[in-house]
Design a protein around this motif. Sequence first.
Motif, PDB file in Angstrom:
ATOM      1  N   LEU A 226       0.773 -11.650 -10.793  1.00 28.69           N
ATOM      2  CA  LEU A 226       1.100 -10.582 -11.422  1.00 28.69           C
ATOM      3  C   LEU A 226       0.241  -9.970 -10.351  1.00 28.69           C
ATOM      4  CD1 LEU A 226       2.275 -10.519 -15.002  1.00 28.69           C
ATOM      5  CD2 LEU A 226       3.553  -9.213 -13.395  1.00 28.69           C
ATOM      6  N   ARG A 227      -1.177 -10.701 -10.290  1.00 27.77           N
ATOM      7  CA  ARG A 227      -2.578  -9.489  -9.839  1.00 27.77           C
ATOM      8  C   ARG A 227      -2.285  -9.425  -8.038  1.00 27.77           C
ATOM      9  NH1 ARG A 227      -5.769 -13.440 -10.818  1.00 27.77           N
ATOM     10  NH2 ARG A 227      -7.125 -12.113 -12.756  1.00 27.77           N
ATOM     11  N   ARG A 228      -1.579 -10.221  -7.882  1.00 30.21           N
ATOM     12  CA  ARG A 228      -1.050  -9.683  -6.704  1.00 30.21           C
ATOM     13  C   ARG A 228      -0.385  -9.283  -6.347  1.00 30.21           C
ATOM     14  NH1 ARG A 228      -1.230 -15.625  -5.791  1.00 30.21           N
ATOM     15  NH2 ARG A 228       1.463 -15.903  -6.557  1.00 30.21           N
ATOM     16  N   VAL A 229       0.899  -8.778  -7.348  1.00 29.22           N
ATOM     17  CA  VAL A 229       1.779  -7.442  -6.734  1.00 29.22           C
ATOM     18  C   VAL A 229       0.906  -6.029  -6.824  1.00 29.22           C
ATOM     19  CG1 VAL A 229       3.245  -6.288  -8.113  1.00 29.22           C
ATOM     20  CG2 VAL A 229       3.731  -8.490  -7.552  1.00 29.22           C
ATOM     21  N   VAL A 230      -0.070  -6.188  -8.364  1.00 26.72           N
ATOM     22  CA  VAL A 230      -0.791  -5.082  -8.700  1.00 26.72           C
ATOM     23  C   VAL A 230      -2.191  -4.297  -6.856  1.00 26.72           C
ATOM     24  CG1 VAL A 230      -2.925  -3.509  -9.640  1.00 26.72           C
ATOM     25  CG2 VAL A 230      -0.745  -5.161 -10.717  1.00 26.72           C
ATOM     26  N   GLU A 231      -3.098  -5.844  -6.550  1.00 25.39           N
ATOM     27  CA  GLU A 231      -3.236  -4.897  -5.783  1.00 25.39           C
ATOM     28  C   GLU A 231      -2.398  -5.190  -4.162  1.00 25.39           C
ATOM     29  OE1 GLU A 231      -4.660  -9.506  -5.161  1.00 25.39           O
ATOM     30  OE2 GLU A 231      -6.899  -8.973  -6.221  1.00 25.39           O
ATOM     31  N   ALA A 232      -1.455  -5.765  -3.989  1.00 26.14           N
ATOM     32  CA  ALA A 232      -0.521  -4.686  -3.226  1.00 26.14           C
ATOM     33  C   ALA A 232       0.063  -3.388  -3.285  1.00 26.14           C
ATOM     34  CB  ALA A 232       0.965  -6.109  -2.767  1.00 26.14           C
ATOM     35  N   TYR A 233       0.030  -2.815  -4.049  1.00 26.39           N
ATOM     36  CA  TYR A 233       0.425  -1.649  -4.689  1.00 26.39           C
ATOM     37  C   TYR A 233      -1.133  -0.610  -4.238  1.00 26.39           C
ATOM     38  CZ  TYR A 233       1.499   2.361  -7.537  1.00 26.39           C
ATOM     39  OH  TYR A 233       2.501   3.434  -7.619  1.00 26.39           O
ATOM     40  N   ARG A 234      -2.356  -1.376  -5.011  1.00 21.33           N
ATOM     41  CA  ARG A 234      -3.195  -0.232  -4.594  1.00 21.33           C
ATOM     42  C   ARG A 234      -3.560  -0.602  -3.773  1.00 21.33           C
ATOM     43  NH1 ARG A 234      -2.848   2.712  -9.013  1.00 21.33           N
ATOM     44  NH2 ARG A 234      -3.131   1.590 -11.250  1.00 21.33           N
ATOM     45  N   ASP A 235      -4.196  -1.296  -2.683  1.00 20.73           N
ATOM     46  CA  ASP A 235      -4.512  -1.466  -1.421  1.00 20.73           C
ATOM     47  C   ASP A 235      -3.554  -0.760  -0.651  1.00 20.73           C
ATOM     48  OD1 ASP A 235      -6.125  -3.263  -1.739  1.00 20.73           O
ATOM     49  OD2 ASP A 235      -5.157  -4.641  -1.562  1.00 20.73           O
ATOM     50  N   ALA A 236      -2.244  -0.203  -0.837  1.00 20.14           N
ATOM     51  CA  ALA A 236      -1.156   0.427   0.220  1.00 20.14           C
ATOM     52  C   ALA A 236      -1.807   1.795  -0.092  1.00 20.14           C
ATOM     53  CB  ALA A 236       0.053  -0.286   0.179  1.00 20.14           C
ATOM     54  N   GLY A 237      -2.188   1.768  -1.048  1.00 16.80           N
ATOM     55  CA  GLY A 237      -2.380   3.227  -1.401  1.00 16.80           C
ATOM     56  C   GLY A 237      -1.929   3.621  -3.213  1.00 16.80           C
ATOM     57  N   GLY A 238      -1.370   3.152  -3.848  1.00 19.28           N
ATOM     58  CA  GLY A 238      -0.291   2.976  -4.969  1.00 19.28           C
ATOM     59  C   GLY A 238      -0.956   4.130  -5.948  1.00 19.28           C
ATOM     60  N   ARG A 239      -0.737   5.241  -6.339  1.00 18.54           N
ATOM     61  CA  ARG A 239      -1.635   5.418  -7.727  1.00 18.54           C
ATOM     62  C   ARG A 239      -0.807   5.635  -8.740  1.00 18.54           C
ATOM     63  NH1 ARG A 239       1.910   8.976  -4.722  1.00 18.54           N
ATOM     64  NH2 ARG A 239       3.477  10.659  -5.326  1.00 18.54           N
ATOM     65  N   GLY A 240      -1.444   6.005  -9.851  1.00 21.70           N
ATOM     66  CA  GLY A 240      -0.901   6.250 -11.236  1.00 21.70           C
ATOM     67  C   GLY A 240      -0.734   4.656 -11.502  1.00 21.70           C
ATOM     68  N   PRO A 241      -0.251   4.363 -13.004  1.00 26.25           N
ATOM     69  CA  PRO A 241      -0.163   3.687 -13.868  1.00 26.25           C
ATOM     70  C   PRO A 241       0.458   2.123 -13.663  1.00 26.25           C
ATOM     71  CG  PRO A 241       1.118   5.410 -15.101  1.00 26.25           C
ATOM     72  CD  PRO A 241       0.510   6.235 -14.025  1.00 26.25           C
ATOM     73  N   CYS A 242      -0.693   1.275 -14.257  1.00 24.88           N
ATOM     74  CA  CYS A 242       0.639   0.292 -13.568  1.00 24.88           C
ATOM     75  C   CYS A 242       1.246  -0.702 -14.730  1.00 24.88           C
ATOM     76  CB  CYS A 242       0.195  -0.874 -12.901  1.00 24.88           C
ATOM     77  SG  CYS A 242      -0.745  -0.392 -11.241  1.00 24.88           S
ATOM     78  N   ALA A 243       2.427  -1.355 -14.712  1.00 21.64           N
ATOM     79  CA  ALA A 243       3.504  -0.985 -16.181  1.00 21.64           C
ATOM     80  C   ALA A 243       3.632  -2.667 -15.417  1.00 21.64           C
ATOM     81  CB  ALA A 243       3.647  -0.370 -16.988  1.00 21.64           C
ATOM     82  N   VAL A 244       3.665  -3.666 -16.943  1.00 26.26           N
ATOM     83  CA  VAL A 244       4.269  -4.861 -16.999  1.00 26.26           C
ATOM     84  C   VAL A 244       5.159  -5.127 -17.725  1.00 26.26           C
ATOM     85  CG1 VAL A 244       2.312  -6.115 -17.740  1.00 26.26           C
ATOM     86  CG2 VAL A 244       3.701  -7.831 -16.052  1.00 26.26           C
TER      87      VAL A 244
END
Length: 320
Positions: A194-212
């Motif tokens: 899950l950390r890798r998924v969030v990091e991929a999202y944030r590193d690509a400029g993903g904004r807003g909340p992350c939910a699981v």
Amino acid sequence: MRIGFHASHEQFPPSTLLSLVHQAEAAGFDAAMCSDHFAPWGLAQAQSGYSWSWLAAALATTSLRIGVVTAPGQRMHTAVAAQAVATLEEMFPGRFWAALGSGEALNEHITGDAWPAKADRETRLRAVVDVMRRLLAGERVDHDGAVRVHDARLWTRPAEPPPLLGAAVSRETAEWVAGWADGLVTVGHDPEALRRVVEAYRDAGGRGPCAVQVHVALGATEDEALGVAAAQWRQATVPGHVMWDLEQPEDFDARSHPGDDEALRAGVLIGADADAMAARVAELAGCGFDEAYLHHVGVDQSVFIARAGDELLPALRRRT
């Protein structure tokens, strides 16, 4: 970290789910979510009410913020999806969100249209997002591409459009949805994955909340919890690369392995100790998640909700 309740349309009639979300609010859950299915994953689940009708009833009878994971573009026309989210947000401003995904054949094959390959589904989803945003902004829209819309406009719109999140279960998809989403929704309980998924999202400029979304089985004993997972969530053992293409609950049942304890534990957080389960879920906050939605996979939802209120939620809040 906000802790939400997942209402499983695959397992309960909508009338029962409405009562359960009331119980969840009373027990102290902060929010709720559901998935937009046409069919259950397996025969033992045996339900699949229309999520949009239920969402209106749940939002009207609770004070919770409630979202849905959905896949417009095939079973639900893009303009109709935009109308649905606009209507809910107009009635319940600030309390609704939709997470858009590329979908599963299980729910979408009913139209009789060919089920696209993953790359084509993502192309379609991006068109869906663009058209929905234009409609929510008040534009008059013509579009002829991966989706078709003819001279459509929304006559009833909210003051502000609701968040359109991206649903992703892999790093690659998380990176891709970062280009258009107002937040991320994923599923699982393995902190490293899950950390890798969030990091991929944030590193690509993903904004807003992350939910699981976390599938859990909390039983009186470890064996009881394992049995609940095997009985109700056996599709967790189906290999991920084939799940999106299966059309019937019978197909999932045929390919699942409910006796494979390791595979079940990979898909469902199983245990009897609420404090230990809280520690596992709380660990996900450190992976970058702002919200966690708990889905007890058993049919004893009232028992789970009561135990969550007495044990699991207080333990989670102490840790987060």
